[in-house]
Design a protein around this motif. Structure first.
Motif, short mmCIF file in Angstrom:
data_model
loop_
_atom_site.label_atom_id
_atom_site.label_comp_id
_atom_site.label_asym_id
_atom_site.label_seq_id
_atom_site.Cartn_x
_atom_site.Cartn_y
_atom_site.Cartn_z
N THR A 120 -14.65 -8.26 40.46
CA THR A 120 -15.36 -7.70 39.30
C THR A 120 -14.70 -6.43 38.82
OG1 THR A 120 -17.42 -8.67 40.13
CG2 THR A 120 -17.61 -6.99 38.43
N MET A 121 -14.27 -5.58 39.76
CA MET A 121 -13.55 -4.37 39.37
C MET A 121 -12.29 -4.72 38.58
SD MET A 121 -13.88 -1.91 42.73
CE MET A 121 -12.78 -0.71 42.00
N ARG A 122 -11.52 -5.67 39.10
CA ARG A 122 -10.29 -6.06 38.39
C ARG A 122 -10.61 -6.69 37.04
NH1 ARG A 122 -9.10 -7.67 43.68
NH2 ARG A 122 -9.40 -9.88 43.21
N ARG A 123 -11.68 -7.48 37.01
CA ARG A 123 -12.07 -8.13 35.75
C ARG A 123 -12.48 -7.10 34.71
NH1 ARG A 123 -15.35 -12.90 37.34
NH2 ARG A 123 -13.26 -13.74 37.73
N ASN A 124 -13.14 -6.04 35.12
CA ASN A 124 -13.51 -4.98 34.17
C ASN A 124 -12.27 -4.43 33.46
OD1 ASN A 124 -16.30 -5.01 34.57
ND2 ASN A 124 -16.24 -3.46 36.17
N ARG A 125 -11.22 -4.20 34.23
CA ARG A 125 -10.01 -3.65 33.63
C ARG A 125 -9.25 -4.71 32.82
NH1 ARG A 125 -9.96 0.33 31.69
NH2 ARG A 125 -7.69 0.24 31.57
N ALA A 126 -9.22 -5.94 33.32
CA ALA A 126 -8.53 -7.00 32.59
C ALA A 126 -9.18 -7.24 31.23
CB ALA A 126 -8.53 -8.29 33.41
N ALA A 127 -10.49 -7.04 31.15
CA ALA A 127 -11.18 -7.24 29.87
C ALA A 127 -10.67 -6.27 28.82
CB ALA A 127 -12.69 -7.07 30.07
N PHE A 128 -10.39 -5.03 29.21
CA PHE A 128 -9.82 -4.07 28.25
C PHE A 128 -8.43 -4.51 27.80
CE2 PHE A 128 -13.17 -1.31 29.84
CZ PHE A 128 -13.56 -0.65 28.68
N ASP A 129 -7.67 -5.09 28.72
CA ASP A 129 -6.31 -5.53 28.37
C ASP A 129 -6.32 -6.69 27.38
OD1 ASP A 129 -5.24 -3.62 30.01
OD2 ASP A 129 -5.01 -4.96 31.73
N ARG A 130 -7.44 -7.40 27.30
CA ARG A 130 -7.52 -8.53 26.37
C ARG A 130 -7.82 -8.10 24.93
NH1 ARG A 130 -10.31 -10.89 30.73
NH2 ARG A 130 -12.32 -10.61 29.68
N TRP A 131 -8.03 -6.81 24.73
CA TRP A 131 -8.27 -6.30 23.38
C TRP A 131 -7.20 -5.28 23.02
CZ3 TRP A 131 -11.81 -8.38 20.19
CH2 TRP A 131 -12.80 -9.18 20.76
N ALA A 132 -6.68 -5.40 21.82
CA ALA A 132 -5.64 -4.48 21.35
C ALA A 132 -6.18 -3.69 20.16
CB ALA A 132 -4.38 -5.24 20.96
N ILE A 133 -5.88 -2.42 20.13
CA ILE A 133 -6.26 -1.56 19.00
C ILE A 133 -5.28 -1.80 17.86
CG2 ILE A 133 -6.45 0.85 18.26
CD1 ILE A 133 -7.28 1.48 21.20
N VAL A 134 -5.81 -1.82 16.66
CA VAL A 134 -5.00 -2.09 15.47
C VAL A 134 -4.88 -0.80 14.65
CG1 VAL A 134 -4.70 -3.52 13.42
CG2 VAL A 134 -5.87 -4.45 15.44
N PRO A 135 -3.79 -0.03 14.80
CA PRO A 135 -3.64 1.21 14.03
C PRO A 135 -3.57 0.92 12.52
CG PRO A 135 -2.14 1.17 15.89
CD PRO A 135 -2.69 -0.21 15.76
N ARG A 136 -4.11 1.81 11.73
CA ARG A 136 -4.05 1.72 10.27
C ARG A 136 -3.31 2.94 9.74
NH1 ARG A 136 -8.04 -1.86 8.50
NH2 ARG A 136 -7.02 -1.66 6.46
N MET A 137 -2.46 2.71 8.74
CA MET A 137 -1.56 3.75 8.26
C MET A 137 -2.11 4.45 7.02
SD MET A 137 0.89 3.61 10.43
CE MET A 137 -0.30 3.09 11.68
N ALA A 138 -1.64 5.71 6.85
CA ALA A 138 -1.89 6.49 5.63
C ALA A 138 -3.37 6.56 5.29
CB ALA A 138 -1.10 5.93 4.45
N ALA A 139 -4.22 6.68 6.33
CA ALA A 139 -5.66 6.72 6.10
C ALA A 139 -6.16 8.12 5.80
CB ALA A 139 -6.40 6.15 7.31
N GLY A 140 -5.34 9.13 6.07
CA GLY A 140 -5.72 10.50 5.75
C GLY A 140 -6.90 11.02 6.54
N ALA A 141 -7.05 10.57 7.80
CA ALA A 141 -8.19 11.01 8.62
C ALA A 141 -7.87 12.36 9.26
CB ALA A 141 -8.49 9.96 9.68
N VAL A 142 -7.80 13.39 8.41
CA VAL A 142 -7.41 14.72 8.88
C VAL A 142 -8.53 15.37 9.68
CG1 VAL A 142 -6.68 17.02 8.17
CG2 VAL A 142 -5.82 15.00 6.96
#
Length: 428
Positions: A56-78
């Motif tokens: 279960t501990m390993r599965r908790n971490r593997a679950a995060f690896d199954r999702w990737a963050i999608v950066p967005r450009m030129a959003a001006g989030a200053v």
């Protein structure tokens, strides 16, 4: 915490030009390695260990690896706002410190140090029922900073009410009832050492400081009891009980109360028969917001809100209770999808970094509970180490928001993460 990421980076790099490196590592892997080096075998088994084979501990971490963050450009989030409204209080970030029992395995007065570290950053600390310092002392150490209280439901209902009343008196912002530990899970790393901290009086300070618990102990202490065999191990255990019990060591050593306290705690600290009928009484027993911790299915989440609770924590206890259980992050995504946007969902189990916080928020969490990392920070540098771990996690969250165009926590939406295809084994 405006500009938390840039400010944190700047502080670290400026110190670096003067030859000073962070006392607390900024990455989790090194944080964990160093914490292990300063821990005893018993401490590490309890704090870092999990149930069964650790799946279960390993599965908790593997679950995060199954999702990737999608950066967005030129959003001006200053300018970014990391604050959240949670159970009627505005918090500086969506991070709380999870309740962790027996923290003194990693150092004396663990809960006081963690309380001070949390207060230094304005982060809520959820005091554990299995803490090593009474909740009143921890609340005093935090001043006006937010604190919650986590309750294990005792088999003695008078004790349940007493602990709730004390939580109200210390100004707790919520009562968090842990559901998944009605019995201890199978934890081989502790079992192989024959090590249970509570059996030596460690982690029972909320009980030995409670008037109802002390009444129960006094009544039990007067009963005839079997004397333990005199062995080196039994002597060490009695010395530990005397040392960990409130009051002078030598007086404790001569008294039956420390041993009776341990035996009483082990008998009544949790209720194996805990049911929804018990939980339905909470709204009549306290005016505090009620949070149920340990939810992993939409059906249980729905049932919780039907009885009037204010929030749930999607959690598998950090993998410490059931081996081969569902990953908490997978459960979170499913619960949010079925219950919709309104219910307040908190999340723990597997959070290590600011990027993890971002992912959990994108998948439906309103806030997250940070567990083992803050205790590792304590092991390395006390209250300062706790605060440093919090600052590092929040800084990375802030920078991730800047690089994905999220101006506030509400802007961390589902479209900013993407499921990744499962990796295939072998050459096929």
């Amino acid at each position: 915490m405006p500009d938390a990421g840039l400010a944190r980076q700047s502080a670290v790099y400026r110190a670096g030009t003067l030859g000073r490196r962070p006392a607390v590592p900024t990455d989790f892997a090194e944080l964990e390695r160093r914490a292990r080096r300063v821990s005893s075998a018993e401490a590490w088994a309890y704090v870092a260990g999990g149930a069964g084979e650790g799946r279960t501990m390993r599965r908790n971490r593997a679950a995060f690896d199954r999702w990737a963050i999608v950066p967005r450009m030129a959003a001006g989030a200053v300018d970014r706002d990391l604050s959240v409204e949670l159970l009627g209080r505005r918090l500086p970030s969506p991070v709380l410190l999870a309740p962790l029992g027996a923290g003194a395995l990693m150092g004396r007065d663990s809960d006081l140090a963690i309380a001070r570290g949390a207060a230094a950053t304005g982060t809520p600390y959820i005091f554990s029922s299995q803490g090593c310092n009474p909740m009143e002392e921890c609340a005093a150490a935090m001043g006006d900073a937010p604190r919650w209280f986590q309750l294990y439901w005792s088999s003695d209902e008078r004790l349940v009410d007493s602990l709730i009343a004390r939580a109200e008196r210390i100004g707790a912002g919520a009562l968090v009832v842990t559901l998944d530990t009605t019995v201890l899970g199978w934890r081989p790393q502790d079992l192989n050492l024959g090590s249970l901290p509570f059996a030596k009086g460690l982690g029972i300070a909320q009980y030995t400081s409670d008037p109802v618990f002390r009444e129960i102990v006094a009544e039990r202490a007067g009963r005839p009891r079997e004397r333990p065999r005199v062995t080196p191990g039994a002597i060490r255990a009695l010395l530990a009980m005397a040392r960990n019990h409130p009051g002078p060591f030598w007086a404790n050593l001569r008294s039956p109360i420390p041993r009776a306290s341990v035996e009483t705690f082990l008998d009544i600290y949790s209720n194996p028969g805990l049911s929804w009928a018990h939980l339905a009484t909470l709204k009549q027993r306290t005016g505090l917001p009620v949070v149920l911790k340990g939810i992993l299915t939409p059906a249980d989440a729905r049932r919780a809100f039907e009885i009037g609770v204010d929030a749930v924590v999607v959690s598998n206890h950090g993998g410490r209770q059931v081996d081969n259980a569902i990953a908490a992050l997978d459960a979170l995504a499913g619960i949010r999808a079925e219950l919709g946007p309104e219910p307040t969902l908190l999340f723990d189990s597997g959070i290590r970094t600011g990027a993890d916080v971002f992912t959990a928020l994108a998948l439906g969490a309103d806030a997250v509970l940070l567990g083992r990392p803050h205790l590792y920070g304590f092991a390395l540098a006390g209250a300062h180490g706790v605060a440093e771990v919090i600052r590092n996690v929040v800084a990375e969250l802030d920078l991730t928001m800047a690089l994905t165009g999220a101006r506030d926590i509400a802007g961390i939406t589902r479209d900013l993460v993407r499921a990744q295809p499962a990796e295939r084994d072998g050459d096929g």
